[in-house]
Design a protein around this motif. Structure first.
Motif, PDB file in Angstrom:
ATOM      1  N   HIS A  33       0.831  -1.181   0.000  1.00 20.12           N
ATOM      2  CA  HIS A  33       0.000   0.000   0.000  1.00 20.12           C
ATOM      3  C   HIS A  33       0.884   1.256   0.000  1.00 20.12           C
ATOM      4  O   HIS A  33       0.626   2.203  -0.719  1.00 20.12           O
ATOM      5  CB  HIS A  33      -0.736  -0.108   1.335  1.00 20.12           C
ATOM      6  CG  HIS A  33      -1.953   0.668   1.486  1.00 20.12           C
ATOM      7  ND1 HIS A  33      -2.986   0.636   0.603  1.00 20.12           N
ATOM      8  CD2 HIS A  33      -2.319   1.493   2.485  1.00 20.12           C
ATOM      9  CE1 HIS A  33      -3.949   1.406   1.065  1.00 20.12           C
ATOM     10  NE2 HIS A  33      -3.553   1.947   2.194  1.00 20.12           N
ATOM     11  N   GLN A 168      -3.674  -3.618  12.528  1.00 22.85           N
ATOM     12  CA  GLN A 168      -3.466  -2.253  12.021  1.00 22.85           C
ATOM     13  C   GLN A 168      -2.042  -1.782  12.321  1.00 22.85           C
ATOM     14  O   GLN A 168      -1.429  -1.087  11.522  1.00 22.85           O
ATOM     15  CB  GLN A 168      -4.501  -1.304  12.655  1.00 22.85           C
ATOM     16  CG  GLN A 168      -4.308   0.170  12.347  1.00 22.85           C
ATOM     17  CD  GLN A 168      -4.652   0.533  10.893  1.00 22.85           C
ATOM     18  OE1 GLN A 168      -5.199  -0.277  10.173  1.00 22.85           O
ATOM     19  NE2 GLN A 168      -4.300   1.738  10.478  1.00 22.85           N
ATOM     20  N   ILE A 175       3.688   0.286   6.009  1.00 19.07           N
ATOM     21  CA  ILE A 175       3.701   1.533   5.236  1.00 19.07           C
ATOM     22  C   ILE A 175       4.992   2.303   5.548  1.00 19.07           C
ATOM     23  O   ILE A 175       5.679   2.813   4.659  1.00 19.07           O
ATOM     24  CB  ILE A 175       2.469   2.411   5.574  1.00 19.07           C
ATOM     25  CG1 ILE A 175       1.172   1.713   5.156  1.00 19.07           C
ATOM     26  CG2 ILE A 175       2.568   3.773   4.900  1.00 19.07           C
ATOM     27  CD1 ILE A 175      -0.108   2.422   5.573  1.00 19.07           C
ATOM     28  N   GLN A 287     -13.891   5.199   6.660  1.00 19.82           N
ATOM     29  CA  GLN A 287     -12.448   5.149   6.969  1.00 19.82           C
ATOM     30  C   GLN A 287     -11.652   5.738   5.814  1.00 19.82           C
ATOM     31  O   GLN A 287     -10.711   6.502   5.994  1.00 19.82           O
ATOM     32  CB  GLN A 287     -12.011   3.702   7.227  1.00 19.82           C
ATOM     33  CG  GLN A 287     -10.598   3.623   7.769  1.00 19.82           C
ATOM     34  CD  GLN A 287      -9.882   2.331   7.414  1.00 19.82           C
ATOM     35  OE1 GLN A 287      -9.853   1.903   6.267  1.00 19.82           O
ATOM     36  NE2 GLN A 287      -9.298   1.694   8.425  1.00 19.82           N
ATOM     37  N   GLN A 288     -12.056   5.411   4.594  1.00 15.86           N
ATOM     38  CA  GLN A 288     -11.337   5.942   3.440  1.00 15.86           C
ATOM     39  C   GLN A 288     -11.658   7.413   3.204  1.00 15.86           C
ATOM     40  O   GLN A 288     -10.820   8.175   2.744  1.00 15.86           O
ATOM     41  CB  GLN A 288     -11.658   5.115   2.191  1.00 15.86           C
ATOM     42  CG  GLN A 288     -11.096   3.708   2.252  1.00 15.86           C
ATOM     43  CD  GLN A 288      -9.609   3.694   2.567  1.00 15.86           C
ATOM     44  OE1 GLN A 288      -8.829   4.420   1.969  1.00 15.86           O
ATOM     45  NE2 GLN A 288      -9.199   2.887   3.548  1.00 15.86           N
ATOM     46  N   ASN A 293      -5.544   8.160   2.914  1.00 17.36           N
ATOM     47  CA  ASN A 293      -4.696   7.602   1.869  1.00 17.36           C
ATOM     48  C   ASN A 293      -4.141   8.631   0.902  1.00 17.36           C
ATOM     49  O   ASN A 293      -3.189   8.352   0.180  1.00 17.36           O
ATOM     50  CB  ASN A 293      -5.426   6.480   1.126  1.00 17.36           C
ATOM     51  CG  ASN A 293      -5.335   5.214   1.943  1.00 17.36           C
ATOM     52  OD1 ASN A 293      -4.311   4.964   2.578  1.00 17.36           O
ATOM     53  ND2 ASN A 293      -6.387   4.437   1.982  1.00 17.36           N
ATOM     54  N   THR A 296      -1.092   8.731   2.628  1.00 17.12           N
ATOM     55  CA  THR A 296      -0.323   7.490   2.534  1.00 17.12           C
ATOM     56  C   THR A 296       0.301   7.306   1.151  1.00 17.12           C
ATOM     57  O   THR A 296       1.484   7.032   1.020  1.00 17.12           O
ATOM     58  CB  THR A 296      -1.245   6.277   2.814  1.00 17.12           C
ATOM     59  OG1 THR A 296      -1.868   6.478   4.062  1.00 17.12           O
ATOM     60  CG2 THR A 296      -0.475   4.980   2.828  1.00 17.12           C
ATOM     61  N   LYS A 324       2.302   7.008  12.660  1.00 14.95           N
ATOM     62  CA  LYS A 324       1.172   6.062  12.637  1.00 14.95           C
ATOM     63  C   LYS A 324       1.378   4.891  13.598  1.00 14.95           C
ATOM     64  O   LYS A 324       0.508   4.624  14.422  1.00 14.95           O
ATOM     65  CB  LYS A 324       0.955   5.547  11.214  1.00 14.95           C
ATOM     66  CG  LYS A 324       0.207   6.516  10.347  1.00 14.95           C
ATOM     67  CD  LYS A 324      -0.244   5.805   9.090  1.00 14.95           C
ATOM     68  CE  LYS A 324      -0.564   6.812   8.021  1.00 14.95           C
ATOM     69  NZ  LYS A 324      -0.312   6.293   6.692  1.00 14.95           N
ATOM     70  N   PHE A 394      -6.102   9.795  13.114  1.00 16.53           N
ATOM     71  CA  PHE A 394      -6.589   8.648  12.334  1.00 16.53           C
ATOM     72  C   PHE A 394      -6.050   7.347  12.935  1.00 16.53           C
ATOM     73  O   PHE A 394      -6.774   6.364  13.073  1.00 16.53           O
ATOM     74  CB  PHE A 394      -6.137   8.767  10.874  1.00 16.53           C
ATOM     75  CG  PHE A 394      -6.453   7.542  10.058  1.00 16.53           C
ATOM     76  CD1 PHE A 394      -7.695   7.400   9.458  1.00 16.53           C
ATOM     77  CD2 PHE A 394      -5.517   6.519   9.911  1.00 16.53           C
ATOM     78  CE1 PHE A 394      -7.998   6.254   8.716  1.00 16.53           C
ATOM     79  CE2 PHE A 394      -5.822   5.373   9.178  1.00 16.53           C
ATOM     80  CZ  PHE A 394      -7.063   5.238   8.581  1.00 16.53           C
ATOM     81  N   GLY A 399      -8.384   4.215  11.825  1.00 18.31           N
ATOM     82  CA  GLY A 399      -7.463   3.227  11.249  1.00 18.31           C
ATOM     83  C   GLY A 399      -7.736   1.849  11.837  1.00 18.31           C
ATOM     84  O   GLY A 399      -8.247   0.946  11.156  1.00 18.31           O
ATOM     85  N   TRP A 403     -11.014  -1.893  11.062  1.00 22.50           N
ATOM     86  CA  TRP A 403     -10.893  -3.354  10.902  1.00 22.50           C
ATOM     87  C   TRP A 403     -11.488  -4.095  12.085  1.00 22.50           C
ATOM     88  O   TRP A 403     -12.072  -5.158  11.948  1.00 22.50           O
ATOM     89  CB  TRP A 403      -9.417  -3.747  10.719  1.00 22.50           C
ATOM     90  CG  TRP A 403      -8.872  -3.165   9.460  1.00 22.50           C
ATOM     91  CD1 TRP A 403      -8.023  -2.086   9.353  1.00 22.50           C
ATOM     92  CD2 TRP A 403      -9.169  -3.565   8.113  1.00 22.50           C
ATOM     93  NE1 TRP A 403      -7.777  -1.809   8.028  1.00 22.50           N
ATOM     94  CE2 TRP A 403      -8.456  -2.701   7.238  1.00 22.50           C
ATOM     95  CE3 TRP A 403      -9.963  -4.563   7.553  1.00 22.50           C
ATOM     96  CZ2 TRP A 403      -8.525  -2.808   5.848  1.00 22.50           C
ATOM     97  CZ3 TRP A 403     -10.017  -4.675   6.163  1.00 22.50           C
ATOM     98  CH2 TRP A 403      -9.308  -3.807   5.337  1.00 22.50           C
ATOM     99  N   ASN A 426     -13.939  -1.303   1.648  1.00 21.80           N
ATOM    100  CA  ASN A 426     -12.664  -0.622   1.901  1.00 21.80           C
ATOM    101  C   ASN A 426     -11.877  -0.489   0.603  1.00 21.80           C
ATOM    102  O   ASN A 426     -11.361   0.576   0.254  1.00 21.80           O
ATOM    103  CB  ASN A 426     -11.867  -1.418   2.948  1.00 21.80           C
ATOM    104  CG  ASN A 426     -10.642  -0.661   3.429  1.00 21.80           C
ATOM    105  OD1 ASN A 426      -9.840  -0.205   2.616  1.00 21.80           O
ATOM    106  ND2 ASN A 426     -10.502  -0.514   4.730  1.00 21.80           N
TER     107      ASN A 426
HETATM  108  C1  BGC Z   1      -6.512   1.540   5.948  1.00 15.73           C
HETATM  109  C2  BGC Z   1      -5.596   1.916   4.848  1.00 15.73           C
HETATM  110  C3  BGC Z   1      -4.677   3.000   5.326  1.00 15.73           C
HETATM  111  C4  BGC Z   1      -3.954   2.610   6.566  1.00 15.73           C
HETATM  112  C5  BGC Z   1      -3.155   3.792   7.037  1.00 15.73           C
HETATM  113  C6  BGC Z   1      -5.708   1.118   7.130  1.00 15.73           C
HETATM  114  O1  BGC Z   1      -6.541   0.769   8.143  1.00 15.73           O
HETATM  115  O2  BGC Z   1      -7.406   0.546   5.535  1.00 15.73           O
HETATM  116  O3  BGC Z   1      -6.330   2.305   3.726  1.00 15.73           O
HETATM  117  O4  BGC Z   1      -3.735   3.349   4.368  1.00 15.73           O
HETATM  118  O5  BGC Z   1      -4.848   2.166   7.529  1.00 15.73           O
HETATM  119  O6  BGC Z   1      -2.743   3.771   8.273  1.00 15.73           O
END
Ligand code: BGC
Length: 505
Positions: A33, A168, A175, A287-288, A293, A296, A324, A394, A399, A403, A426
């Protein structure tokens, strides 16, 4: 009996290690990602696969509108193609998860990750790049469908939030590592560093695959597939006590209910599951729509657009990325104490305020045509600082909870199907945002942050009004929280009344 005293199991080292191993699937998702934003800003990569963009980028460095510099649908298609394949795989995963267990789904996901990363690292033509991304997407679809459920089912209910959030945490570390590697590899190997960035994804994938081979399946999945004795043995080991009858019996009851359901997909859309279904759809969607993102994927591009140099852009992305994991660790420790609602609402307010500040800061610094050249260093530091505060908001709320919550609110019979919906929503939302970001930046400029800010306001209100608290409630008792909620309780009551009237007739 208060649900909080229901089972006597403890948090054992075995369960912690098992959950960490499973959660590492998130690392690969995070890596794949996070890696594309940096790679697509590397000149050597652009020269090879997107020569027209490379030319455009070098020629219009002094163009009249900096915001439109990177507006290319083909480039964003590279970033976002994996979300479409993840969407497709997510739906297949739910069936396999129910029939063969969560672990098999994780193994398939791990395998797709390995091949996808290798093909991408070795790519010499566009089709290899796209095939690699599609395989990685399959990996994400499978892993993200299985791992959050697996974690919620393995964890003792009092620690479910914290253990689930390890997923997460792995995403954010993935990332971060991707950003860091992009920074170091950007200029090495005669410009071939992007190959290492993309190919290295195979390393955690192999570890995840081998790790999944050694994991036991979750107690609920074992019972659901008729392995009762194996489930009891597992419960004794992972709960650190022989007093597992209460939990086993609840899982058994849930599994018997599950067997009465022949068509989980049809059942999922029944009116009695409407409240949960609304959250399985809206939580990942919102969330999105936090806009995370945009940071990100495109932090380097965003920073270059607003006047940072190329190395400074990659570095800023690394700095922001480091916030993060730290904030996610904080949420691991507080989510089962303060609850999901508190984190959602606090995180939402924090993001809303910072988005307004960022929009104003960018607007003031650059007139809307965006033809300013470089900004003063102190101003850049302030912008990066405020973005970090936004990212923290976030990372301890939407974040991880994006999930956690969908994986814990459904009963066993429809849990994998519901999780596929959450993964699908998502992915499709991620795809749309990834695909439209550069065009949005080009057209609405700093208004981008206002756009996402409006959604953050809406989603925070949505949670405040509609989400019941789920902390400390065993999965098998989750139906109660909806019945006790002032709005959903009335909605479900009406349902019951209708049911009673029918049976009296
Ligand atoms: C999200 C991702 C996001 C990431 C960033 C995840 O929970 O689904 O889309 O980039 O968190 O921290």
């Amino acid at each position: 009996m208060d649900v909080a005293d229901k089972y006597s199991g403890k948090l054992t080292l075995r369960v912690v290690l098992t959950c960490i191993m499973a959660a590492s699937g998130g690392f690969i998702f995070g890596y794949d990602h996070g890696v594309s934003g940096g790679v697509t800003s590397m000149d050597s990569f652009l020269k090879l696969f997107f020569p027209s963009i490379y030319k455009m980028e070098s020629h219009i460095a002094h163009s009249s509108n900096q915001y439109c510099k990177f507006n290319s649908q083909l480039l964003t298609l590279f970033t976002s193609s994996l979300y479409l394949s993840a969407l497709v795989a997510g739906f297949g995963a739910s069936h396999i998860s129910r029939m063969l267990g969560r672990r098999v789904v994780m193994l398939i996901g791990g395998m797709c990750f390995v091949f996808g990363a290798l093909i991408n690292g070795l790519a010499i033509a566009m089709w290899m790049l796209i095939v690699g991304r599609i395989l990685l997407g399959f990996g994400i679809g499978f892993t993200n469908s299985a791992v959050p459920i697996y974690l919620s089912e393995m964890a003792p209910y009092k620690y479910r939030g914290g253990l689930n959030i390890c997923f997460q945490l792995s995403i954010t570390i993935g990332i971060f590592v991707a950003n860091l590697l992009n920074y170091f590899f950007a200029k090495i190997l005669n410009g071939q560093g992007w190959r290492i960035s993309l190919g290295l994804g195979a390393v955690p994938a192999v570890i995840f695959f081998i790790g999944s081979l050694c994991l036991p399946d979750s107690p609920s999945s074992l019972v659901e597939r008729g392995h009762h004795e194996e489930c009891k043995r597992q419960l004794v080991k992972i709960r650190g006590t022989t007093d597992i009858d209460a939990e086993f019996n609840d899982i058994l009851a849930a599994s018997e209910a599950s067997h009465r359901v022949k068509h989980p997909w049809r059942t999922l859309f029944e009116r009695k599951y409407r409240p949960q279904l609304i959250f399985a759809i809206f939580i990942p969607f919102f969330q999105q729509l936090t806009g995370v993102n945009v940071i990100t994927f495109y932090a380097p591009i965003l920073f270059r657009t607003i006047g940072f140099g190329s190395r400074a852009s990659l570095m800023s992305a690394v700095i922001i990325g480091s916030f993060k994991p730290v904030s996610t660790i904080i949420s691991i420790f507080i989510v089962d104490k303060f609850g999901r609602r508190t984190l959602f609402i606090e995180g939402g307010l924090q993001m809303l305020i910072t988005q307004i500040v960022i929009a104003i800061a960018i607007a003031v610094a650059f007139r809307t045509r965006g033809d300013l050249g470089h900004i003063p260093i102190w101003y850049a530091i302030v912008i990066v600082g405020v973005i970090c505060v936004y990212v923290c908001g976030f990372a301890w709320s939407w974040g991880p909870l994006g999930w956690l919550v969908p994986s814990e609110i459904f009963s066993l019979e429809i849990r994998p199907a519901a999780q596929s919906i959450a993964v699908g929503v998502n992915m499709i939302s991620t795809f749309i945002i990834a695909q439209s970001f550069t065009a949005m930046l080009c057209h609405i400029k700093f208004g981008l942050f206002i756009f996402f800010g409006c959604f953050v306001g809406i989603m925070t209100t949505f949670i405040y009004v509609l989400l019941p608290e789920t902390k400390g409630v065993p999965l098998e008792d989750m139906a109660v929280v909806w019945q006790r909620h002032p709005i959903w309780g009335k909605y479900l009551d009406k349902d019951n009344q209708k049911g009673n009237e029918k049976s009296e007739c």
